[in-house]
Scaffold this motif. Sequence first.
Motif, PDB file in Angstrom:
ATOM      1  N   TRP A 103       0.951 119.095  63.213  1.00  0.00           N
ATOM      2  CA  TRP A 103       2.330 119.147  63.829  1.00  0.00           C
ATOM      3  C   TRP A 103       2.402 118.094  64.911  1.00  0.00           C
ATOM      4  CZ3 TRP A 103       5.253 122.254  61.210  1.00  0.00           C
ATOM      5  CH2 TRP A 103       4.673 123.242  60.295  1.00  0.00           C
ATOM      6  N   LYS A 104       3.627 117.693  64.994  1.00  0.00           N
ATOM      7  CA  LYS A 104       4.222 117.006  66.033  1.00  0.00           C
ATOM      8  C   LYS A 104       5.364 117.441  66.715  1.00  0.00           C
ATOM      9  CE  LYS A 104       4.295 112.221  67.682  1.00  0.00           C
ATOM     10  NZ  LYS A 104       3.068 111.484  67.719  1.00  0.00           N
ATOM     11  N   LEU A 105       5.535 117.549  68.205  1.00  0.00           N
ATOM     12  CA  LEU A 105       6.423 118.003  68.678  1.00  0.00           C
ATOM     13  C   LEU A 105       7.409 116.924  69.310  1.00  0.00           C
ATOM     14  CD1 LEU A 105       7.398 120.543  70.487  1.00  0.00           C
ATOM     15  CD2 LEU A 105       5.929 119.938  72.449  1.00  0.00           C
ATOM     16  N   ALA A 106       8.764 117.475  69.244  1.00  0.00           N
ATOM     17  CA  ALA A 106       9.806 116.762  69.713  1.00  0.00           C
ATOM     18  C   ALA A 106      10.489 117.616  70.837  1.00  0.00           C
ATOM     19  CB  ALA A 106      10.907 116.232  68.776  1.00  0.00           C
ATOM     20  N   LEU A 107      10.628 117.044  72.213  1.00  0.00           N
ATOM     21  CA  LEU A 107      10.959 117.786  73.298  1.00  0.00           C
ATOM     22  C   LEU A 107      11.663 117.202  74.336  1.00  0.00           C
ATOM     23  CD1 LEU A 107      10.455 120.512  74.909  1.00  0.00           C
ATOM     24  CD2 LEU A 107       8.412 119.630  75.657  1.00  0.00           C
ATOM     25  N   ASP A 108      12.983 117.711  74.803  1.00  0.00           N
ATOM     26  CA  ASP A 108      13.391 117.258  75.985  1.00  0.00           C
ATOM     27  C   ASP A 108      12.932 118.082  77.053  1.00  0.00           C
ATOM     28  OD1 ASP A 108      14.864 116.579  78.095  1.00  0.00           O
ATOM     29  OD2 ASP A 108      16.890 116.571  77.134  1.00  0.00           O
ATOM     30  N   PRO A 109      11.980 117.576  78.043  1.00  0.00           N
ATOM     31  CA  PRO A 109      11.484 118.389  78.934  1.00  0.00           C
ATOM     32  C   PRO A 109      12.349 118.973  79.885  1.00  0.00           C
ATOM     33  CG  PRO A 109      10.148 116.333  78.843  1.00  0.00           C
ATOM     34  CD  PRO A 109      11.635 116.146  77.851  1.00  0.00           C
ATOM     35  N   ASP A 110      13.564 118.301  80.150  1.00  0.00           N
ATOM     36  CA  ASP A 110      14.577 118.717  80.878  1.00  0.00           C
ATOM     37  C   ASP A 110      15.460 119.890  80.750  1.00  0.00           C
ATOM     38  OD1 ASP A 110      14.335 116.795  83.308  1.00  0.00           O
ATOM     39  OD2 ASP A 110      14.804 115.413  81.793  1.00  0.00           O
ATOM     40  N   ASN A 111      15.530 120.243  79.187  1.00  0.00           N
ATOM     41  CA  ASN A 111      16.193 121.425  79.086  1.00  0.00           C
ATOM     42  C   ASN A 111      15.594 122.264  77.907  1.00  0.00           C
ATOM     43  OD1 ASN A 111      16.867 119.972  76.699  1.00  0.00           O
ATOM     44  ND2 ASN A 111      18.867 119.254  77.004  1.00  0.00           N
ATOM     45  N   VAL A 112      14.243 121.917  77.478  1.00  0.00           N
ATOM     46  CA  VAL A 112      13.384 122.468  76.533  1.00  0.00           C
ATOM     47  C   VAL A 112      14.355 122.430  75.193  1.00  0.00           C
ATOM     48  CG1 VAL A 112      11.929 124.414  76.280  1.00  0.00           C
ATOM     49  CG2 VAL A 112      12.741 124.002  78.347  1.00  0.00           C
ATOM     50  N   PHE A 113      14.914 121.506  74.733  1.00  0.00           N
ATOM     51  CA  PHE A 113      15.229 121.263  73.457  1.00  0.00           C
ATOM     52  C   PHE A 113      14.025 120.885  72.702  1.00  0.00           C
ATOM     53  CE2 PHE A 113      16.152 118.582  70.031  1.00  0.00           C
ATOM     54  CZ  PHE A 113      17.167 119.049  69.404  1.00  0.00           C
ATOM     55  N   TRP A 114      13.862 121.470  71.633  1.00  0.00           N
ATOM     56  CA  TRP A 114      12.635 121.047  70.924  1.00  0.00           C
ATOM     57  C   TRP A 114      12.625 121.385  69.198  1.00  0.00           C
ATOM     58  CZ3 TRP A 114      10.293 124.894  67.920  1.00  0.00           C
ATOM     59  CH2 TRP A 114      10.994 126.066  68.015  1.00  0.00           C
ATOM     60  N   GLY A 115      11.715 120.514  68.639  1.00  0.00           N
ATOM     61  CA  GLY A 115      11.621 120.640  67.342  1.00  0.00           C
ATOM     62  C   GLY A 115      10.356 120.631  66.907  1.00  0.00           C
ATOM     63  N   VAL A 116       9.596 121.428  66.060  1.00  0.00           N
ATOM     64  CA  VAL A 116       8.132 121.314  65.652  1.00  0.00           C
ATOM     65  C   VAL A 116       8.230 120.804  64.107  1.00  0.00           C
ATOM     66  CG1 VAL A 116       5.814 122.528  65.139  1.00  0.00           C
ATOM     67  CG2 VAL A 116       7.439 123.183  67.045  1.00  0.00           C
ATOM     68  N   ILE A 117       7.595 119.548  64.141  1.00  0.00           N
ATOM     69  CA  ILE A 117       7.723 118.763  62.691  1.00  0.00           C
ATOM     70  C   ILE A 117       6.452 118.326  62.463  1.00  0.00           C
ATOM     71  CG2 ILE A 117       8.749 116.481  62.125  1.00  0.00           C
ATOM     72  CD1 ILE A 117      10.164 116.276  64.925  1.00  0.00           C
ATOM     73  N   PRO A 118       6.397 118.624  60.830  1.00  0.00           N
ATOM     74  CA  PRO A 118       5.049 118.615  60.163  1.00  0.00           C
ATOM     75  C   PRO A 118       4.956 117.286  59.813  1.00  0.00           C
ATOM     76  CG  PRO A 118       7.050 119.413  58.958  1.00  0.00           C
ATOM     77  CD  PRO A 118       7.630 119.360  60.110  1.00  0.00           C
ATOM     78  N   ARG A 119       3.636 116.654  59.882  1.00  0.00           N
ATOM     79  CA  ARG A 119       3.337 115.524  59.451  1.00  0.00           C
ATOM     80  C   ARG A 119       2.902 115.385  58.225  1.00  0.00           C
ATOM     81  NH1 ARG A 119       0.643 112.378  63.730  1.00  0.00           N
ATOM     82  NH2 ARG A 119       0.167 113.666  65.502  1.00  0.00           N
ATOM     83  N   ASP A 120       3.184 114.137  57.271  1.00  0.00           N
ATOM     84  CA  ASP A 120       3.064 114.241  56.015  1.00  0.00           C
ATOM     85  C   ASP A 120       2.056 113.303  55.668  1.00  0.00           C
ATOM     86  OD1 ASP A 120       3.487 114.134  53.213  1.00  0.00           O
ATOM     87  OD2 ASP A 120       5.444 112.814  53.210  1.00  0.00           O
ATOM     88  N   ASN A 121       0.831 113.778  55.147  1.00  0.00           N
ATOM     89  CA  ASN A 121      -0.536 112.982  55.108  1.00  0.00           C
ATOM     90  C   ASN A 121      -0.755 112.350  56.259  1.00  0.00           C
ATOM     91  OD1 ASN A 121      -0.632 113.856  52.255  1.00  0.00           O
ATOM     92  ND2 ASN A 121       1.108 112.243  51.829  1.00  0.00           N
ATOM     93  N   GLY A 122      -0.811 112.841  57.230  1.00  0.00           N
ATOM     94  CA  GLY A 122      -1.334 112.232  58.520  1.00  0.00           C
ATOM     95  C   GLY A 122       0.013 111.606  59.158  1.00  0.00           C
TER      96      GLY A 122
END
Length: 442
Positions: A16-35
Motif C-alpha cells: 500500500w501507498k499513502l497519499a496525504l495532505d498533512p495540513d488537513n488530513v485528506f488521504w487516500g490509501v492506494i494499492p500497488r500493482d506488481n510493486g
Amino acid sequence: MNNNRGISFSDIDADWKLALDPDNVFWGVIPRDNGKFLLPDNLIDLYKKEREHLDKELYDFRFNTDLNCIYIDPTDRCNANCPYCYIPSKIRKQGTQMTAKDLDIVLTKIDNHFKNVKKKTVIVFHAAEPLLAKDILFDAIKKYHNKFLFGIQTNALLLEKKDAEFIKKNRIGIGISLDAANADINNRSRVTTKGSSNFKKAVQALDWFDGYEGLNVICTVTKFNVNRLSELVKFLHRKEVPCVLLNPVRLTQRRSWSLKPDDMVLAKNLIKAVGTATELTRKSGRQIVVGNFANVILAIISPAARRMMCDISPCGGGRTFLTVTADGDMVPCGEFIGFKEFSGGNIFKTSITEAMKSRPFREIRSRTVEKIQECNTCDFRHICGSPCPAEMHARGNMYQKAEFCESYKEIIRYAFKLIAENKVKYILRNGSLEQMRYEYQF
C-alpha cells in the motif's frame, strides 16, 4: 499544490501507498500493482474539490472547540506509590483534600459557567486516588446527576461491590488502573504505599462490573510490561472489558524516565496487541477496543470526532478541558500539577473564564506542531499532535518533538494499513461508524 503544500506520497508497506495532505488530513490509501505505484486520475480532482472545507474543519477543531470537560481532583493524596506518577510524591503524601462544601462550590461554579450550554459537561473525578474522598464524591453525583456526565478514574483499592452497583446504576464512567494480566508484572509499577499492589482489587472490580459498557482499563506501558500487552488484552477480553487504554508512560516526573520502553519495542507490541484485540473481536463477536489506537483511526477517518485530545495540536489542555486540584488551583491538565507556574488561578477565588484567558493557559494553547522542528514537516503532524507539552516542558523545552515520535509514526502507518484492509469495524466502538457519513470517497 499552492503555498508549498499539497499531497504527499509515502509507503505504508509493500502492498500500500499513502497519499496525504498533512495540513488537513485528506488521504487516500492506494494499492500497488506488481510493486508499482499508479496514481488514479481522479485523485487530484477530488482533492481540489474537498480541500477548502477540510482545511476549515480541521482549523475549527484545533482552535474553535469549546471547553467541555473538567477534571476534578477531590484529593491530592494517594494510597499507592506508582513510580511513574505525574504528581510529585510530596503532594501525594501531604496534599490537601476537599470537603463536601468545597466540592459543592466547585460543581456550582462549573454549572454556572456552562449554564447556557445544552450538551452536558463531562466531570471526571481524577487525581491521585479520588476514592479517598468517596463519600463526598457519591453525594455530589447524586445531587448533580441531572446536570453533568460523571466519570471516575481509580486504582480500585478502596472500591467495594456496593460502589460498583452505585456506579452502574447511575451510568458513571469508570476507569480501573491495571498494568498487566500477571500480578508479579503489575506489582512492579502499581505499588501501594504499604508495599503491596492493586492487582487483586482491580481484578475483583472487573468481575463486579461484569461487562459494564462504561468500564475501561487504563494500562500505563513501561519497560516492565511492554512485552505483555497482548496477554493483557486477552485477559481483559475474558473479563468482558469493552475498552483498554495502552498509554505510553508520561515522562513528566524525573523518576519515570528510567521506565520508558524503546520506541520500536513499544510500537511492535502495541501493534501486536491491536491485532490481538481485532481478532478476538472478529472471532467472538464480543468487542474489546484499544482506545488510544481507536483514536488514531478516528484522527484519520474523522479527525474532528476524536475524544482524546492528547494527539491533536494544540492539545486539549486549557482548551477543551482543564483540571481543578484539591486546593482549587486550575491547571491546563493534570500533568501540570507539579508546575505551579502553569496555574491559571484558583476556582475558589476566580472564575473558569479567567483561567481560560490566563497567560499559562494561552501558553499551552500556543504550542502547535507548526512551531516544532521536524514536526512542522512531518506528514503525520495532525494525526499525532506531538504530545505532551507538560512532558516536554519537564524535559527542558516544550517546543521539541514527542518522546515517542518514532513509535507514533509506526503506529500511524499500521492504522492506515488496517483501514486499507477494511478492519475499522473491529477497532472502533460498536455503532461508531453508523454515526458517521462520508465526506468523500475515492
